[in-house]
Design a protein around this motif. Structure first.
Motif, short mmCIF file in Angstrom:
data_model
loop_
_atom_site.label_atom_id
_atom_site.label_comp_id
_atom_site.label_asym_id
_atom_site.label_seq_id
_atom_site.Cartn_x
_atom_site.Cartn_y
_atom_site.Cartn_z
N GLY A 63 -46.06 25.22 -8.03
CA GLY A 63 -45.16 24.22 -8.60
C GLY A 63 -44.53 24.66 -9.92
O GLY A 63 -43.86 23.87 -10.58
N VAL A 64 -44.77 25.92 -10.31
CA VAL A 64 -44.19 26.42 -11.57
C VAL A 64 -42.75 26.90 -11.29
O VAL A 64 -42.51 27.66 -10.36
CB VAL A 64 -45.03 27.59 -12.14
N MET A 65 -41.82 26.42 -12.11
CA MET A 65 -40.41 26.79 -11.92
C MET A 65 -40.21 28.25 -12.30
O MET A 65 -40.57 28.68 -13.40
CB MET A 65 -39.55 25.88 -12.80
N ARG A 66 -39.70 29.06 -11.37
CA ARG A 66 -39.51 30.49 -11.60
C ARG A 66 -38.04 30.85 -11.52
O ARG A 66 -37.29 30.20 -10.80
CB ARG A 66 -40.25 31.30 -10.52
N GLY A 67 -37.66 31.90 -12.20
CA GLY A 67 -36.28 32.39 -12.07
C GLY A 67 -35.62 32.67 -13.40
O GLY A 67 -36.12 32.28 -14.47
N LEU A 68 -34.49 33.36 -13.30
CA LEU A 68 -33.73 33.75 -14.49
C LEU A 68 -33.23 32.52 -15.26
O LEU A 68 -33.29 32.47 -16.49
CB LEU A 68 -32.54 34.60 -14.04
N ASP A 69 -32.72 31.53 -14.53
CA ASP A 69 -32.25 30.31 -15.19
C ASP A 69 -33.42 29.55 -15.83
O ASP A 69 -33.30 29.02 -16.94
CB ASP A 69 -31.52 29.39 -14.20
N ALA A 70 -34.54 29.52 -15.12
CA ALA A 70 -35.73 28.82 -15.65
C ALA A 70 -36.22 29.53 -16.91
O ALA A 70 -36.55 28.88 -17.92
CB ALA A 70 -36.82 28.76 -14.59
#
Ligand SMILES: N[C@@H](CCC(=O)N[C@@H](CS)C(=O)NCC(=O)O)C(=O)O
Length: 346
Positions: A63-70
């Motif tokens: 449930g952890v938000m991952r990514g370049l934008d995050a």
């Protein structure tokens, strides 16, 4: 109808209401930034993301938000509040993203949004930095036998409404005297399903998202092909409300700090070994001298916190985009031939 589209008098009233609302959230002794004051009172940075795009913003199995934008959101939180755990991700859509920022529902928008004159001129919003230099691409099924965009005269193309993609395709077809039929679908799962089930000949959006979507198909990725043509420039940026210059500065310089750290070879892993550095640039970056944080209305450890907790720009890229098989190319820093150039921190 969003408030910015209404008659001028309504726009004025809405603008004043928003300004008063934000000002009243401020501390008695404010920082000079209504947004920063509201963040400090709340103890959280509210960051608008998509939450649906692999590599950019998507929750992992925990449930952890991952990514370049995050991670772009987290970096701004580290600079502002010194703790990335204080980032609150707010899911926005291609259609409600600007209203979310205008209304104060989020403090910044980090959602694969293209920097254009129309958006900066008309919406009361502005772009603080580009976190991904992109372009519009086309994804097709290999079985269709199409090898180039010019072969797509008469094609049916799936595209999300309210996007700059829609305009880029229209321009491309007009310029090349070709015809196309748009299939406008707002929901990301639905549009991808429509493309896979053959409702449209091509699926078009930012090439980055097409590449990561293709990658997410696993073994079936081989059935899909990204056409070599990139038909527009799509610099994807991080947006804030206009008329809060201090907050704009904080967001902008957070990215510059990450570039500067990459340039100097400073990472989340080795940053502490630089705390006795003799390099004046590094000393100012890490808050050892020069009061650079103070100039932004922040703690002098603002950039140290960004680097320690999120990393330099290469770490953010490698963590999120490299696993999707997308080369860094023009998204490299300037010393490695890319476009990410950092003005001096002094
Ligand atoms: N960059 C373009 C396109 C933005 C866009 O449509 N992004 C897609 C692909 S990165 C997206 O966010 N889709 C996820 C969703 O709508 O949930 C824009 O600013 O209008």
């Amino acid at each position: 109808m969003p408030w910015f589209n209404r008659r001028p008098v309504c726009r004025l009233v809405a603008g004043v209401t928003l300004a008063v609302g934000l000002a009243s959230m401020a501390h008695a002794q404010g920082s000079g930034s209504a947004t920063l004051d509201a963040i400090r009172t709340r103890g959280q940075v509210l960051c608008g993301i998509a939450g649906t795009v692999p590599g950019f913003s998507l929750p992992d199995s925990q449930g952890v938000m991952r990514g370049l934008d995050a991670d772009s959101c987290r970096a701004v939180t580290a600079a502002t509040l010194g703790d990335i755990a204080k980032t609150k991700f707010v899911v926005t859509t291609t259609q409600n993203r600007f209203t979310a920022l205008q209304s104060g529902e989020v403090d910044l928008l980090s959602r694969s949004t293209t920097w254009t004159l129309g958006r900066e001129g008309n919406l009361g919003l502005e772009f603080a930095w580009v976190n991904y230099y992109d372009g519009t691409g086309f994804l097709v099924k290999k079985s269709a036998g199409v090898k180039a965009a010019k072969e797509m005269d008469g094609a049916t193309i799936c595209v999300q409404p309210g996007t700059s993609t829609e305009l880029a395709i229209a321009d491309y077809y007009r310029l090349n005297n070709m015809k196309w039929t748009p299939i406008l679908i707002a929901d990301i799962t639905e549009i991808q399903g429509a493309f896979l089930s053959g409702r449209c000949d091509a699926y078009s959006t930012d090439a980055s998202a097409l590449a990561t979507f293709r990658f997410s198909q696993g073994p079936k990725a081989d059935d899909l092909m990204l056409l070599p043509d990139i038909i527009s420039k799509e610099p994807l940026g991080v947006m804030v409300r206009k008329a809060d210059d201090k907050w704009f500065d904080i967001v902008r310089w957070t990215f510059i700090a990450m570039i500067n750290a990459e340039e100097k070879g400073i990472t989340s892993q080795n940053v502490d070994t630089f705390m006795d550095s003799k390099d004046p640039d590094i000393r100012r970056l890490l808050g050892l001298e020069g009061d650079m944080g103070k100039a932004l209305g922040l703690d002098n450890k603002w950039a140290y916190n960004v680097i320690k907790q999120v990393g330099n720009l290469a770490e953010v890229w490698d963590r999120n985009i490299t696993p999707m098989g997308v080369p860094r190319g023009i998204n490299n820093i300037w010393t490695k031939g890319g476009l990410q150039y950092d003005p001096p921190i002094r």
